[in-house]
Design a protein around this motif. Structure first.
Motif, mmCIF file in Angstrom:
data_model
loop_
_atom_site.group_PDB
_atom_site.id
_atom_site.type_symbol
_atom_site.label_atom_id
_atom_site.label_comp_id
_atom_site.label_asym_id
_atom_site.label_seq_id
_atom_site.Cartn_x
_atom_site.Cartn_y
_atom_site.Cartn_z
ATOM 1 N N ASN A 131 0.787 -1.216 0.000
ATOM 2 C CA ASN A 131 0.000 0.000 0.000
ATOM 3 C C ASN A 131 0.828 1.280 0.000
ATOM 4 O OD1 ASN A 131 -1.740 2.160 1.832
ATOM 5 N ND2 ASN A 131 -2.760 1.215 0.101
ATOM 6 N N CYS A 138 1.463 3.526 -3.218
ATOM 7 C CA CYS A 138 0.601 4.513 -3.860
ATOM 8 C C CYS A 138 0.713 5.882 -3.218
ATOM 9 C CB CYS A 138 -0.850 4.059 -3.899
ATOM 10 S SG CYS A 138 -1.397 3.251 -2.423
ATOM 11 N N THR A 139 1.158 5.913 -1.966
ATOM 12 C CA THR A 139 1.310 7.215 -1.328
ATOM 13 C C THR A 139 2.636 7.845 -1.716
ATOM 14 O OG1 THR A 139 2.134 6.111 0.634
ATOM 15 C CG2 THR A 139 -0.176 6.695 0.615
ATOM 16 N N PHE A 159 4.870 -1.348 -9.899
ATOM 17 C CA PHE A 159 3.778 -0.420 -10.119
ATOM 18 C C PHE A 159 4.052 0.411 -11.370
ATOM 19 C CE2 PHE A 159 1.351 3.404 -9.183
ATOM 20 C CZ PHE A 159 0.200 2.897 -8.630
ATOM 21 N N PHE A 211 -2.560 -7.579 -9.853
ATOM 22 C CA PHE A 211 -3.190 -6.262 -9.740
ATOM 23 C C PHE A 211 -4.685 -6.400 -9.444
ATOM 24 C CE2 PHE A 211 -5.485 -2.845 -12.038
ATOM 25 C CZ PHE A 211 -4.986 -1.727 -11.381
ATOM 26 N N SER A 255 -5.758 -7.880 -6.044
ATOM 27 C CA SER A 255 -5.681 -6.944 -4.935
ATOM 28 C C SER A 255 -6.917 -6.044 -4.860
ATOM 29 C CB SER A 255 -4.413 -6.099 -5.049
ATOM 30 O OG SER A 255 -4.501 -5.212 -6.138
ATOM 31 N N TYR A 256 -7.647 -5.936 -5.956
ATOM 32 C CA TYR A 256 -8.853 -5.111 -5.938
ATOM 33 C C TYR A 256 -10.107 -5.885 -5.581
ATOM 34 C CZ TYR A 256 -6.346 -1.111 -7.517
ATOM 35 O OH TYR A 256 -5.483 -0.058 -7.563
ATOM 36 N N CYS A 305 -5.057 2.629 -6.025
ATOM 37 C CA CYS A 305 -4.247 1.840 -5.098
ATOM 38 C C CYS A 305 -4.574 2.198 -3.658
ATOM 39 C CB CYS A 305 -2.783 2.089 -5.427
ATOM 40 S SG CYS A 305 -1.627 1.124 -4.478
ATOM 41 N N LEU A 306 -4.772 3.480 -3.420
ATOM 42 C CA LEU A 306 -5.118 3.933 -2.067
ATOM 43 C C LEU A 306 -6.494 3.425 -1.638
ATOM 44 C CD1 LEU A 306 -4.141 5.729 0.296
ATOM 45 C CD2 LEU A 306 -5.323 7.629 -0.798
ATOM 46 N N LYS A 324 -7.898 0.762 -2.465
ATOM 47 C CA LYS A 324 -7.937 -0.696 -2.287
ATOM 48 C C LYS A 324 -8.218 -1.077 -0.845
ATOM 49 C CE LYS A 324 -3.997 -2.133 -3.753
ATOM 50 N NZ LYS A 324 -2.854 -2.867 -4.353
ATOM 51 N N ASN A 325 -7.653 -0.288 0.080
ATOM 52 C CA ASN A 325 -7.781 -0.620 1.503
ATOM 53 C C ASN A 325 -9.065 -0.096 2.135
ATOM 54 O OD1 ASN A 325 -5.315 -1.664 1.025
ATOM 55 N ND2 ASN A 325 -4.188 -0.287 2.367
#
Lengths: 105, 105
Positions: free
Chosen positions: A3, A6-7, A15, A99, A102-103, B35-36, B38-39
């Motif tokens: 995670n 993405c930040t 990615f 990918f 994960s979604y 991506c963010l 996702k959580n």
DNA sequence: CTACTATATCAATATATATTGATATAACAT
DNA sequence: ATGTTATATCAATATATATTGATATAGTAG
């Protein structure tokens, strides 16, 4: 693909690969070229005649596809025959599977 | 996705959907937003603070993602909480599986 | 009501990239 | 050698789209 990827502005290699792949195939004419090559190798003139595009335009798109190794070429006499790099497609397929997993949790 | 689809300028719905999808997620900031999310759901301010982007930029990317139904939102008080539309991700996953199968024979 | 917070929208600008036009190269045919 | 074919490349232009700055809206808090 964790995670924090993405930040961070500096995104992970994985990615970044995926992102580049999407950009390259997210262009209609390139996608059309790939689609045409599915049925086997083609020389450049075959491609631009079939897709009704200019020679140099096709040439430039081929370069983008080749830079990402999605296609490769075989030279024979004056002609360049381009074809799908199946190995790399398998690699991206695997990446994409991860990918999507994960979604969907 | 039959072969004539790539020679025709007027591409099939399926092909066109895939192309749009690639274009939309082929942009780094949008991919980072996905991506963010996702959580779990996030309000807009959470997103732009986390990704260090401006509010209006995030807002515009959210609109693009929402137009393609990749995300949806839930309004609570003044906040809008965005979240992944898992259903549509499944749809695109299926489309992509077909797409890759056609390249690996 | 006024001030504040969260978000969206719109016009302007910046940036990336697709496309075109012209030219270069190299192999081949005569 | 000359002309032709196949392709690549480069500079110029067009086009799409990401980003910014300013403003609008709507809910909330005081």
């Amino acid at each position: 693909m964790k995670n924090k990827d993405c930040t961070n502005k500096k995104i992970s290699l994985e990615f970044s690969d995926l992102s580049k792949f999407f950009k390259v195939i997210g262009e209609d004419n390139r996608l059309r070229i790939l689609c045409l090559l599915k049925n086997g190798e083609r020389c450049v003139c075959d491609i631009y005649e079939n897709l009704e595009l200019s020679q140099n335009l096709v040439s430039s798109h081929l370069r983008v596809l080749k830079d990402l190794k999605l296609i490769d070429l075989r030279q024979e006499k004056q002609k360049n025959y381009y074809f799908i790099n199946k190995k790399i497609f398998k690699k991206y397929n695997a990446l994409l599977t991860k990918f999507f997993q994960s979604y969907e949790q």
